[in-house]
Design an enzyme around this catalytic site. Structure first.
Site, PDB file in Angstrom:
ATOM      1  N   CYS A 112       0.812  -1.223   0.000  1.00  0.00           N
ATOM      2  CA  CYS A 112       0.000   0.000   0.000  1.00  0.00           C
ATOM      3  C   CYS A 112       0.842   1.267   0.000  1.00  0.00           C
ATOM      4  O   CYS A 112       0.318   2.355  -0.223  1.00  0.00           O
ATOM      5  CB  CYS A 112      -0.949  -0.003   1.187  1.00  0.00           C
ATOM      6  N   HIS A 252      -3.605   7.001   2.551  1.00  0.00           N
ATOM      7  CA  HIS A 252      -3.919   5.676   2.003  1.00  0.00           C
ATOM      8  C   HIS A 252      -5.302   5.278   2.499  1.00  0.00           C
ATOM      9  O   HIS A 252      -5.641   5.490   3.676  1.00  0.00           O
ATOM     10  CB  HIS A 252      -2.856   4.673   2.469  1.00  0.00           C
ATOM     11  N   ASN A 282     -10.070  -0.590  -0.592  1.00  0.00           N
ATOM     12  CA  ASN A 282      -8.608  -0.450  -0.573  1.00  0.00           C
ATOM     13  C   ASN A 282      -8.039  -1.013  -1.874  1.00  0.00           C
ATOM     14  O   ASN A 282      -8.062  -2.226  -2.087  1.00  0.00           O
ATOM     15  CB  ASN A 282      -8.053  -1.206   0.646  1.00  0.00           C
TER      16      ASN A 282
HETATM   17  N1  ACO Z   1     -18.416  -9.033   9.069  1.00  0.00           N
HETATM   18  C1  ACO Z   1     -18.851  -9.284  10.322  1.00  0.00           C
HETATM   19  N2  ACO Z   1     -18.037  -9.549  11.358  1.00  0.00           N
HETATM   20  C2  ACO Z   1     -16.718  -9.570  11.099  1.00  0.00           C
HETATM   21  C3  ACO Z   1     -16.184  -9.327   9.807  1.00  0.00           C
HETATM   22  C4  ACO Z   1     -17.092  -9.072   8.776  1.00  0.00           C
HETATM   23  N3  ACO Z   1     -16.697  -8.821   7.511  1.00  0.00           N
HETATM   24  N4  ACO Z   1     -14.846  -9.419   9.870  1.00  0.00           N
HETATM   25  C5  ACO Z   1     -14.530  -9.697  11.143  1.00  0.00           C
HETATM   26  N5  ACO Z   1     -15.664  -9.806  11.886  1.00  0.00           N
HETATM   27  C6  ACO Z   1     -15.784 -10.091  13.294  1.00  0.00           C
HETATM   28  C7  ACO Z   1     -14.607 -10.847  13.825  1.00  0.00           C
HETATM   29  O1  ACO Z   1     -14.735 -12.238  13.606  1.00  0.00           O
HETATM   30  C8  ACO Z   1     -14.690 -10.510  15.314  1.00  0.00           C
HETATM   31  O2  ACO Z   1     -15.663 -11.335  15.915  1.00  0.00           O
HETATM   32  P1  ACO Z   1     -15.447 -11.916  17.398  1.00  0.00           P
HETATM   33  O3  ACO Z   1     -15.381 -10.716  18.289  1.00  0.00           O
HETATM   34  O4  ACO Z   1     -16.615 -12.800  17.612  1.00  0.00           O
HETATM   35  O5  ACO Z   1     -14.135 -12.657  17.351  1.00  0.00           O
HETATM   36  C9  ACO Z   1     -15.229  -9.081  15.316  1.00  0.00           C
HETATM   37  O6  ACO Z   1     -15.837  -8.882  14.024  1.00  0.00           O
HETATM   38  C10 ACO Z   1     -14.155  -8.044  15.532  1.00  0.00           C
HETATM   39  O7  ACO Z   1     -13.051  -8.380  14.681  1.00  0.00           O
HETATM   40  P2  ACO Z   1     -11.843  -7.387  14.501  1.00  0.00           P
HETATM   41  O8  ACO Z   1     -10.818  -7.976  13.585  1.00  0.00           O
HETATM   42  O9  ACO Z   1     -11.378  -6.930  15.855  1.00  0.00           O
HETATM   43  O10 ACO Z   1     -12.603  -6.187  13.772  1.00  0.00           O
HETATM   44  P3  ACO Z   1     -12.048  -4.763  13.454  1.00  0.00           P
HETATM   45  O11 ACO Z   1     -12.947  -3.768  14.030  1.00  0.00           O
HETATM   46  O12 ACO Z   1     -10.585  -4.639  13.759  1.00  0.00           O
HETATM   47  O13 ACO Z   1     -12.225  -4.670  11.872  1.00  0.00           O
HETATM   48  C11 ACO Z   1     -10.823  -4.842   9.935  1.00  0.00           C
HETATM   49  C12 ACO Z   1     -11.563  -5.590  11.036  1.00  0.00           C
HETATM   50  C13 ACO Z   1     -11.861  -4.070   9.137  1.00  0.00           C
HETATM   51  C14 ACO Z   1     -10.105  -5.831   9.059  1.00  0.00           C
HETATM   52  C15 ACO Z   1      -9.816  -3.848  10.571  1.00  0.00           C
HETATM   53  O14 ACO Z   1      -9.062  -4.516  11.531  1.00  0.00           O
HETATM   54  C16 ACO Z   1      -8.883  -3.212   9.583  1.00  0.00           C
HETATM   55  O15 ACO Z   1      -9.274  -2.404   8.770  1.00  0.00           O
HETATM   56  N6  ACO Z   1      -7.558  -3.514   9.699  1.00  0.00           N
HETATM   57  C17 ACO Z   1      -6.512  -2.814   8.963  1.00  0.00           C
HETATM   58  C18 ACO Z   1      -6.489  -3.099   7.505  1.00  0.00           C
HETATM   59  C19 ACO Z   1      -5.272  -2.375   6.909  1.00  0.00           C
HETATM   60  O16 ACO Z   1      -5.015  -1.229   7.215  1.00  0.00           O
HETATM   61  N7  ACO Z   1      -4.493  -3.039   6.113  1.00  0.00           N
HETATM   62  C20 ACO Z   1      -3.245  -2.409   5.684  1.00  0.00           C
HETATM   63  C21 ACO Z   1      -3.182  -2.114   4.322  1.00  0.00           C
HETATM   64  S1  ACO Z   1      -3.540  -3.490   3.307  1.00  0.00           S
HETATM   65  C22 ACO Z   1      -2.118  -3.818   2.345  1.00  0.00           C
HETATM   66  O17 ACO Z   1      -1.047  -3.380   2.587  1.00  0.00           O
HETATM   67  C23 ACO Z   1      -2.316  -4.766   1.222  1.00  0.00           C
END
Ligand code: ACO
Length: 347
Positions: A112, A252, A282
């Site tokens: 990214c 980003h 993204n």
């Molecule tokens: N729909 C419903 N529930 C979900 C989903 C979904 N799509 N995805 C995860 N959950 C659930 C999880 O299973 C978890 O359930 P649990 O509490 O029963 O275990 C709950 O939601 C919370 O999960 P988290 O992973 O803590 O959710 P979070 O609020 O962190 O959101 C996300 C997840 C959107 C992936 C977030 O962590 C994120 O955006 N991370 C960063 C992504 C990023 O910046 N990537 C870098 C660049 S990418 C690159 O370089 C290619």
């Protein structure tokens, strides 16, 4: 002598993948995705379209719209994490498709942060005096490495490409000092485990779906917020700028909550922070140039922009730039549909 952006192009496929559609195949909902990420939909390329096609369409949009002579382009830097092939370079394919007969092409992968890294390389090439016209592309077909059975990742990504023309200027506008960072201890938190020399594709990797992108979302989220906030502050200090002197922030686009947290940490008004994640998701290397493309009419000569990124590697960084004078645009713009057709015809 500075490097300045004088033309911008972009391309997104016409096919839209909505949250509702995703929720028909994995256990999620439009409400959850919008609340946790800010994403409403993303563009998905068809099976016949590779990253080079997205990149070439963005380059074509730039060349045509700003009447740039393609024979004058000396180099093409293609930032991508989803090359057409492991070998040969995607940049070679784009040079061929775009008729950049006098340019050398090279791929650069910093996930990214790839576009920002390539922008810094390009700026240094211009500032050295050895080059005067370069195109920097950020392009990714993320749908080719996303597991649409994994709700943790498939909601996040989309396909697209953006391109900028870098030229030399003595106007005082252009790219300022940049800070780029790498922390290899983050590799296992965000990677496509199989398909490279460490773990070539095998029946096992296909069985365990390790040829798809895996990430520890919560950990990456925290690292992204702290790293982008800190490096942005450092870039401001390095360029002797105060946060209130920044007219626009181009972050980003990984998650709206990350973007908002970074803006808040810098104490910069939300309306100065450019966001298009709701439409594209993204697009990895393409988020920053697609943002520049989408919002270019808002930027005025002499305004200060702050660009900041975070991605796999971990790779992150920030730069400031003073917006310059753009080349004249054609009055009749190429529509996205026309560009789409040119991609299809390229096959
Ligand atoms: N729909 C419903 N529930 C979900 C989903 C979904 N799509 N995805 C995860 N959950 C659930 C999880 O299973 C978890 O359930 P649990 O509490 O029963 O275990 C709950 O939601 C919370 O999960 P988290 O992973 O803590 O959710 P979070 O609020 O962190 O959101 C996300 C997840 C959107 C992936 C977030 O962590 C994120 O955006 N991370 C960063 C992504 C990023 O910046 N990537 C870098 C660049 S990418 C690159 O370089 C290619």
């Amino acid at each position: 002598m500075n490097a300045v952006i004088t033309a911008i192009g972009g391309f997104v496929p016409s096919s839209i993948l909505t949250n509702k559609k995703i929720s028909e195949t994995v256990d999620t909902s439009d409400e959850w995705i919008v609340k946790r990420t800010g994403i409403k939909e993303r563009r998905i390329a068809d099976d016949n379209t590779a990253t080079s096609d997205l990149a070439a369409a963005a380059v074509e949009n730039l060349l045509e719209n700003y009447k740039v002579d393609r024979e004058e382009i000396e180099a093409l830097l293609v930032a991508t994490a989803t090359p057409d092939h492991i070998l040969a370079p995607t940049a070679s394919i784009v040079c061929e498709k775009s008729g950049l007969v006098n340019a050398f092409g090279i791929d650069m992968n910093a996930a990214c942060s790839g576009f920002l890294y390539a922008l810094e390389m390009g700026a240094n090439m211009i500032e050295s005096g050895r080059y005067s016209k370069l195109i920097i592309v950020g392009a990714d077909k993320m749908s080719s490495i996303v597991d649409y059975e994994d709700r943790n990742t498939c909601i996040l990504f989309g396909d697209g490409a953006g391109a900028v023309l870098l030229e030399k200027t003595e106007s005082g506008n252009g790219l300022m000092k940049t800070i780029l960072k790498t922390d290899g201890s983050g590799v296992s938190s965000l990677a496509v485990p199989a398909g490279g020399s460490r773990t070539p594709i095998s029946m096992q990797s296909l069985l365990h779906r390790t040829h798809y992108l895996k990430q520890d979302g919560a950990f990456v989220f925290k690292k992204a917020v702290s790293s982008m906030s800190q490096v942005s502050q450092d870039a401001l200090a390095k360029n002797e700028l105060q946060a209130d002197e920044i007219d626009w922030v181009i972050p980003h686009q990984a998650n709206l909550r990350i973007i908002n947290a970074v803006g808040e940490s810098l104490n910069i008004d939300a309306e100065k922070v450019k966001v298009n994640i709701e439409r594209y998701g993204n697009t990895t290397s393409a988020t920053v140039p697609l943002c520049l493309w989408d919002f270019k009419n808002d930027f005025k000569e002499g305004q200060n922009l702050l660009i900041t990124t975070f991605g796999a590697g971990f790779s992150w960084g920030a730069t400031c730039l003073k917006w310059g004078v753009m080349r004249d645009e054609k009055t009749a713009k190429i529509s996205k549909n026309t560009t789409e057709k040119s991609v299809v015809m390229a096959h």
